[in-house]
Design an enzyme around this catalytic site. Structure first.
Site, PDB file in Angstrom:
ATOM      1  CB  THR A  11      -0.949   0.036   1.212  1.00 26.14           C
ATOM      2  OG1 THR A  11      -0.184  -0.055   2.416  1.00 26.14           O
ATOM      3  CG2 THR A  11      -1.948  -1.112   1.155  1.00 26.14           C
ATOM      4  CB  ALA A  81      10.034  -0.736   6.482  1.00 31.63           C
ATOM      5  CB  SER A 128      17.220   2.668   3.501  1.00 28.89           C
ATOM      6  OG  SER A 128      17.233   4.070   3.678  1.00 28.89           O
ATOM      7  CD  GLU A 130      18.063   8.341   6.340  1.00 24.20           C
ATOM      8  OE1 GLU A 130      18.681   8.386   7.419  1.00 24.20           O
ATOM      9  OE2 GLU A 130      17.738   9.364   5.697  1.00 24.20           O
ATOM     10  CE1 TYR A 152      13.170   2.972   7.388  1.00 22.01           C
ATOM     11  CE2 TYR A 152      15.048   4.323   6.709  1.00 22.01           C
ATOM     12  CZ  TYR A 152      13.998   3.476   6.389  1.00 22.01           C
ATOM     13  OH  TYR A 152      13.770   3.151   5.070  1.00 22.01           O
TER      14      TYR A 152
END
Length: 332
Positions: A11, A81, A128, A130, A152
């Site tokens: 989604t 996530a 990611s 990050e 995260y």
């Protein structure tokens, strides 16, 4: 035979673009959605009626085993996530459990299905940029030391290395895409790009006067989510699993983002429309992320097709249409 794919996080913006891509390629697409009566599932059913929704949760291994057994997938894309970095400081435990531990659970579910069915499943993990955090070299590539600067980022590192471990320990076709920031009109309004594009649209329509932000000097490598799902799919078509940095190779600051967004509505000097709130500044800032996509270009034949300027203008135009429709009471 028709290929089958299971997408967690279906989604989200990436999940929706990926579902469209796989459907266009003739896949039978299954999407994992957490919780009963989830409003996102209803919206997905309306916009992507070809996706068969399966109930499951990355925190619940048994539900994942059932979901994989039901889908009988050739490919699994783990996009699920808790992905809003700022929230990860507010709830580090839940972020770690879902964003990190959830990867272990879905890997285990896939491994169990492979062992019981005798069929190989190709697995994609959404890693990611990050993870690079306090970047140890510029630009960042697959070999760059990981130094995450948020809960995260730490959770993503765990999932990244767990994927590598399952590839090396069990011979799984498990690849990770180290995706740099990628945006679209489907991005959630809590993310800075969509926060800006939505605010600029509302300012152009006289619905608000200012937008409140944090560090305007933070720099990111921003691309279009629709381009990046092409790279995800390409990774799972390779004979050998591997890890790839997916990025544009360009970096832009929040100030540049504001320049382009306000220019789209004809405002050159945006100072009076932007307010700074120190509470929006991260406890440990990531100042400069820029990726080197050379490996993806060479091995996957992947190139971004949408520029930074085109991306931000696309988002502003979409939000002007959306806000206009909402203002006029038109259902969108």
């Amino acid at each position: 035979m028709t290929k089958r794919a299971l997408i967690t996080g279906v989604t989200g913006q990436d999940g929706m673009y990926l579902a469209e891509l796989l459907h266009e390629k003739g896949y039978r697409v299954y999407g994992l959605v957490a919780g009963q009566n989830n409003p996102k599932a209803e919206l997905l059913a309306e916009s992507h009626p070809y996706v068969e929704i399966i109930s499951g949760n990355l925190l619940d291994l048994v539900s994942l085993i059932r979901a994989v057994a039901h889908a009988e997938p050739d490919e699994v894309y783990n996009l699920g996530a808790i992905s809003f970095v700022a929230y990860s400081w507010e709830n580090a435990r839940l972020t770690s459990d879902v964003t990190g531990g959830g990867v272990l659970n879905i890997l285990e579910a896939v491994r169990f299905y492979q062992d019981s069915s005798g069929r190989q499943v190709r697995f994609y993990q959404a890693s990611s940029s990050e993870m690079f955090g306090k970047a140890q070299e510029v630009p960042q590539r697959e070999s760059t030391l990981l130094w995450p600067r948020s809960p995260y980022g730490v959770a993503k590192v765990y999932g990244h290395y767990m994927t590598i471990n399952y590839r090396e320990s069990y011979g799984m076709h498990a690849s990770s895409g180290v995706l740099f920031n990628h945006e679209s009109p489907r991005r959630g309004p809590e993310f800075v790009t969509r926060k800006v594009s939505r605010a600029v649209a509302r300012i152009s329509l006289g619905l608000q006067r200012t937008v409140t932000l944090g560090n305007l000097d933070a720099k990111r490598d921003w691309g279009f989510a629709g381009d990046y799902v092409q790279a995800m799919w390409a990774m799972l078509q390779q004979d050998e699993a591997d890890d790839y940095v997916i990025a544009t190779g360009e970096t832009h600051s929040i100030r540049e983002l504001l320049d382009v967004a306000f220019d789209e509505i004809g405002i050159a000097d945006w100072d009076s429309h932007v307010e700074i709130d120190p509470t929006y500044i991260r406890p440990a800032e990531v100042d400069l992320l820029i990726g080197d996509p050379s490996k993806a270009r060479t091995v996957l034949g992947w190139e971004p097709t949408v520029s930074f300027d085109q991306l931000i203008r696309m988002m502003v135009r979409h939000d002007i249409e959306d806000q206009t429709a909402n203002r006029d009471g038109v259902s969108t």
